[in-house]
Scaffold this motif. Structure first.
Motif, PDB file in Angstrom:
ATOM      1  N   GLU A 148       0.262   4.578   9.775  1.00  0.00           N
ATOM      2  CA  GLU A 148       0.014   5.628   8.273  1.00  0.00           C
ATOM      3  C   GLU A 148       1.092   4.654   7.185  1.00  0.00           C
ATOM      4  N   PRO A 149       0.118   4.272   6.460  1.00  0.00           N
ATOM      5  CA  PRO A 149       0.656   4.132   5.154  1.00  0.00           C
ATOM      6  C   PRO A 149       0.724   5.373   4.203  1.00  0.00           C
ATOM      7  N   ASN A 150       0.905   5.968   3.724  1.00  0.00           N
ATOM      8  CA  ASN A 150       0.871   7.043   3.296  1.00  0.00           C
ATOM      9  C   ASN A 150       2.599   7.735   3.361  1.00  0.00           C
ATOM     10  N   PRO A 151       3.689   6.492   3.089  1.00  0.00           N
ATOM     11  CA  PRO A 151       4.577   8.267   3.547  1.00  0.00           C
ATOM     12  C   PRO A 151       5.732   9.301   3.996  1.00  0.00           C
ATOM     13  N   LEU A 152       4.289   9.930   2.317  1.00  0.00           N
ATOM     14  CA  LEU A 152       4.185  11.373   2.660  1.00  0.00           C
ATOM     15  C   LEU A 152       3.123  12.438   3.703  1.00  0.00           C
ATOM     16  N   ALA A 200       0.947  -1.305   0.090  1.00  0.00           N
ATOM     17  CA  ALA A 200       0.184   0.403  -0.041  1.00  0.00           C
ATOM     18  C   ALA A 200       0.422   1.567   0.205  1.00  0.00           C
ATOM     19  N   SER A 201       2.197   0.794   0.664  1.00  0.00           N
ATOM     20  CA  SER A 201       2.897   2.844   1.117  1.00  0.00           C
ATOM     21  C   SER A 201       3.697   2.484  -0.786  1.00  0.00           C
ATOM     22  N   VAL A 202       3.772   1.321  -0.690  1.00  0.00           N
ATOM     23  CA  VAL A 202       4.716   1.503  -1.881  1.00  0.00           C
ATOM     24  C   VAL A 202       4.146   1.715  -3.103  1.00  0.00           C
ATOM     25  N   VAL A 203       2.872   1.589  -3.630  1.00  0.00           N
ATOM     26  CA  VAL A 203       1.836   2.211  -4.332  1.00  0.00           C
ATOM     27  C   VAL A 203       1.237   3.948  -4.444  1.00  0.00           C
ATOM     28  N   LEU A 204       1.325   4.265  -3.103  1.00  0.00           N
ATOM     29  CA  LEU A 204       1.136   5.554  -3.200  1.00  0.00           C
ATOM     30  C   LEU A 204       2.374   6.862  -2.753  1.00  0.00           C
ATOM     31  N   LEU A 205       3.370   5.962  -2.459  1.00  0.00           N
ATOM     32  CA  LEU A 205       5.065   6.716  -2.798  1.00  0.00           C
ATOM     33  C   LEU A 205       5.654   6.639  -4.613  1.00  0.00           C
ATOM     34  N   GLY A 206       4.814   5.870  -5.472  1.00  0.00           N
ATOM     35  CA  GLY A 206       5.454   4.985  -6.676  1.00  0.00           C
ATOM     36  C   GLY A 206       4.932   6.406  -7.799  1.00  0.00           C
ATOM     37  N   ASP A 207       3.490   5.856  -6.836  1.00  0.00           N
ATOM     38  CA  ASP A 207       2.507   6.733  -8.154  1.00  0.00           C
ATOM     39  C   ASP A 207       2.767   8.940  -7.799  1.00  0.00           C
ATOM     40  N   TYR A 208       3.362   8.935  -6.467  1.00  0.00           N
ATOM     41  CA  TYR A 208       3.930  10.412  -6.224  1.00  0.00           C
ATOM     42  C   TYR A 208       4.518  10.872  -7.401  1.00  0.00           C
ATOM     43  N   VAL A 209       6.231   9.553  -7.080  1.00  0.00           N
ATOM     44  CA  VAL A 209       7.521   9.337  -7.504  1.00  0.00           C
ATOM     45  C   VAL A 209       7.514  10.347  -9.595  1.00  0.00           C
ATOM     46  N   GLN A 210       6.931   9.335  -9.168  1.00  0.00           N
ATOM     47  CA  GLN A 210       6.427   9.044 -11.083  1.00  0.00           C
ATOM     48  C   GLN A 210       5.168  10.482 -11.096  1.00  0.00           C
ATOM     49  N   LEU A 253       4.138   1.663 -10.772  1.00  0.00           N
ATOM     50  CA  LEU A 253       5.817   1.102 -10.672  1.00  0.00           C
ATOM     51  C   LEU A 253       6.193   0.008 -11.981  1.00  0.00           C
ATOM     52  N   PRO A 254       5.586  -0.071 -13.219  1.00  0.00           N
ATOM     53  CA  PRO A 254       6.286  -0.956 -13.948  1.00  0.00           C
ATOM     54  C   PRO A 254       6.858   0.651 -14.871  1.00  0.00           C
ATOM     55  N   ALA A 255       6.256   1.958 -14.654  1.00  0.00           N
ATOM     56  CA  ALA A 255       6.519   2.894 -14.998  1.00  0.00           C
ATOM     57  C   ALA A 255       8.389   3.582 -14.647  1.00  0.00           C
ATOM     58  N   LEU A 256       8.501   3.629 -13.176  1.00  0.00           N
ATOM     59  CA  LEU A 256       9.370   3.311 -12.992  1.00  0.00           C
ATOM     60  C   LEU A 256      10.580   2.497 -13.038  1.00  0.00           C
ATOM     61  N   ALA A 257       9.763   1.010 -13.101  1.00  0.00           N
ATOM     62  CA  ALA A 257      10.955  -0.337 -13.319  1.00  0.00           C
ATOM     63  C   ALA A 257      11.470   0.120 -14.044  1.00  0.00           C
ATOM     64  N   MET A 282       9.554  -7.124  -9.872  1.00  0.00           N
ATOM     65  CA  MET A 282       8.364  -7.415  -9.047  1.00  0.00           C
ATOM     66  C   MET A 282       7.283  -5.822  -8.965  1.00  0.00           C
ATOM     67  N   LEU A 283       8.524  -4.493  -9.571  1.00  0.00           N
ATOM     68  CA  LEU A 283       7.731  -3.880  -9.239  1.00  0.00           C
ATOM     69  C   LEU A 283       6.790  -3.882 -11.146  1.00  0.00           C
ATOM     70  N   ALA A 284       7.647  -4.123 -12.454  1.00  0.00           N
ATOM     71  CA  ALA A 284       7.300  -4.748 -13.642  1.00  0.00           C
ATOM     72  C   ALA A 284       6.052  -5.360 -14.090  1.00  0.00           C
ATOM     73  N   GLU A 285       5.882  -5.975 -12.284  1.00  0.00           N
ATOM     74  CA  GLU A 285       4.402  -7.004 -12.726  1.00  0.00           C
ATOM     75  C   GLU A 285       3.703  -6.986 -11.922  1.00  0.00           C
ATOM     76  N   LEU A 286       3.605  -5.287 -11.381  1.00  0.00           N
ATOM     77  CA  LEU A 286       2.166  -4.902 -10.252  1.00  0.00           C
ATOM     78  C   LEU A 286       1.516  -3.926 -11.209  1.00  0.00           C
ATOM     79  N   SER A 287       1.254  -4.076 -11.939  1.00  0.00           N
ATOM     80  CA  SER A 287       0.904  -3.401 -12.809  1.00  0.00           C
ATOM     81  C   SER A 287      -0.505  -3.409 -12.723  1.00  0.00           C
ATOM     82  N   GLU A 288      -1.304  -3.956 -12.000  1.00  0.00           N
ATOM     83  CA  GLU A 288      -2.721  -4.085 -11.729  1.00  0.00           C
ATOM     84  C   GLU A 288      -2.343  -3.498 -10.213  1.00  0.00           C
ATOM     85  N   LYS A 289      -1.455  -3.330  -9.713  1.00  0.00           N
ATOM     86  CA  LYS A 289      -1.990  -2.169  -8.195  1.00  0.00           C
ATOM     87  C   LYS A 289      -1.391  -1.051  -8.365  1.00  0.00           C
TER      88      LYS A 289
END
Ligand SMILES: O=P(O)(O)OC[C@@]1(O)O[C@H](CO)[C@@H](O)[C@@H]1O
Ligand SMILES: [Mn+2]
Length: 443
Positions: free
Chosen positions: A213-217, A160-170, A315-319, A304-311
């Motif tokens: 708090e799952p949102n790292p920000l 959950a935190s990975v997705v929130l942070l990944g979306d933000y950074v991307q 994440l795949p874009a960052l990978a 893993m990030l490359a395979e997590l497109s359904e989340k």
């Protein structure tokens, strides 16, 4: 247990090395309780996963596993009966350095090092090296990582935190030409995300529960007051003043899973903001302190990030972007043996001169985590007001910063009265991982 010397103070004296010989210390609890549990868990894992391991490595492994498990029972017994350490007998590239260290410490201590009398740093590093040695001495499991499954599970628990942070950074990486103030805000925000990522550690004294708090920000905002020393302005001033074109940043990384993901996000932002031309990640050459990142863990994460497109599509874009950085050499992943030796960093120059010279090329060296901090300040019980620069004891390869959540009872660089003030608020502030420091040295 008769292993402490009653003539020695039971609390760690000022300026002494942390050691289990001081009974009322984190070091004692670690050697007495936590290290035997670590060994037992490795044994349990091997017993439980025997069939799966045999399937992966071949039938021959069934017999070897028995030997490996036997050597862990022996190791645990050596620890619990305070036997002297022994030289390593395997053939890893670091064995000579370990054995030289053993001889040096034997000379310094006037006797062979033992679990309940040597420094905590040596005892803890030694246990992880002995665990690896047992596999190294086998023929079919030489590179087996007994912590691999735990590291993977812990990453998946933090998705959950990975997705929130990944979306933000991307999303942020689309923003170009930010004004200086915005750039600084962006950078320091990610520095803090990377800092608190260090709470995700599987050998944490208080267990490895995730932040509420799952949102790292958001999480970093809640913890603002818990950063006891915040030199993050120096990170900005060092990087913003550096001459573009040859800005090298070394990240001496710590834990796999969420923490290394947060470090990669920091590196991504550094590159996007043109505050880094090259980033070198230094990972561990062996399974280390349960959750530390190896090259395998690093590659697994990208896969893993490359395979997590359904989340999340971020994440795949960052990978993909990060793979390109790796392929172009803008990012490198290096696993020097020195990081899995027991030496404090003040001894790097003499022990691994090439690594010291390499770090000297950097514009900034970022040290992640508690163990790196302990090695930086020489595992010494400094007065809390001792300066960070002094505590480094001559280790100044380049401007450096420690991003550490506090999980072992040593600290330096606090203001007079600050340690007492925090102790009155939180009795376990030195081991809970709920407090942190961002400490810079520019000497
Ligand atoms: O380096 P990290 O991952 O931040 O922490 C490593 C750690 O778990 O290991 C030691 C405990 O045995 C402590 O110093 C610290 O809590
Ligand atoms: Mn670690």
């Amino acid at each position: 247990m008769p292993f402490h010397d009653d003539s020695i103070d039971t609390v760690t004296p000022e300026n002494a090395l942390l050691s289990a010989k001081f009974r009322r210390s984190f070091a004692y609890r670690t050697v007495q309780d936590r290290l035997p549990v670590t060994i037992t868990r490795v044994i349990d894992h091997l017993v439980r996963d025997k069939d799966h391991i045999v399937k992966t490595f071949g039938e021959y492994t069934r017999e070897e596993l028995k030997e490996v498990i036997g050597s862990f029972s022996k190791l645990k017994n050596e620890l619990q009966t305070n036997k002297p350490f022994t030289m390593l007998t395997s053939d890893g590239p670091d064995v000579t350095s370990w054995n030289t260290y053993y001889e040096e410490e034997t000379e310094r201590e006037g006797e062979e090092p033992r679990w309940f009398s040597t420094s905590l740093l040596y005892a803890e590093c030694y246990v992880y090296r002995r665990i690896h040695e047992a596999f190294e001495l086998s023929t079919s499991m030489k590179t087996f990582d007994p912590f691999c499954a735990q590291k993977k599970e812990s990453f998946l628990r933090s998705l959950a935190s990975v997705v929130l942070l990944g979306d933000y950074v991307q999303q942020q990486s689309q923003m170009r030409n930010l004004p200086q103030l915005e750039m600084k805000k962006e950078l320091l925000q990610l520095v803090k995300v990377s800092l608190w990522g260090n709470q995700h550690d599987l050998s944490r004294p208080t267990g490895c529960e995730l932040p509420e708090e799952p949102n790292p920000l958001e999480h970093i905002d809640h913890l603002h007051e818990h950063i006891l020393i915040d030199d993050s302005e120096c990170i900005w001033s060092t990087l913003s003043a550096a001459e573009k074109g040859n800005i090298i940043i070394d990240i001496v990384s710590d834990n796999a899973g969420y923490e290394i993901f947060a470090d990669l996000c920091l590196a991504d932002v550094l590159c996007t903001l043109s505050l880094a031309d090259k980033v070198r990640f230094h990972v561990k050459a062996l399974p280390w302190f349960i959750s530390d990142t190896t090259k395998y863990d690093f590659c697994w994460l990208l896969q893993m990030l490359a395979e997590l497109s359904e989340k999340s599509s971020s994440l795949p874009a960052l990978a993909t972007k990060w793979e390109q950085y790796l392929q172009s050499g803008r990012w490198t992943v290096e696993a020097e043996d020195f990081w899995t030796l027991p030496h404090p960093y003040s001894r790097m120059k003499a022990t691994d001169h090439n690594l010291y010279i390499k770090l000297s090329e950097a514009t900034l060296v970022i040290f992640k985590g508690d163990l790196n901090y302990r090695k930086l300040v020489g595992e010494t019980n400094w007065l809390p007001t001792e300066s960070f620069a002094n505590a480094l004891r001559g280790f100044h390869p380049a401007p450096l910063v420690a991003l550490r959540t506090i999980k072992a009872d040593l600290i330096c660089g606090l203001q007079p009265g600050q340690a007492e003030m925090i102790s009155s608020k939180s009795h376990d502030w030195m081991t809970s991982g709920n407090y942190a420091v961002i400490q810079f040295d520019g000497e």
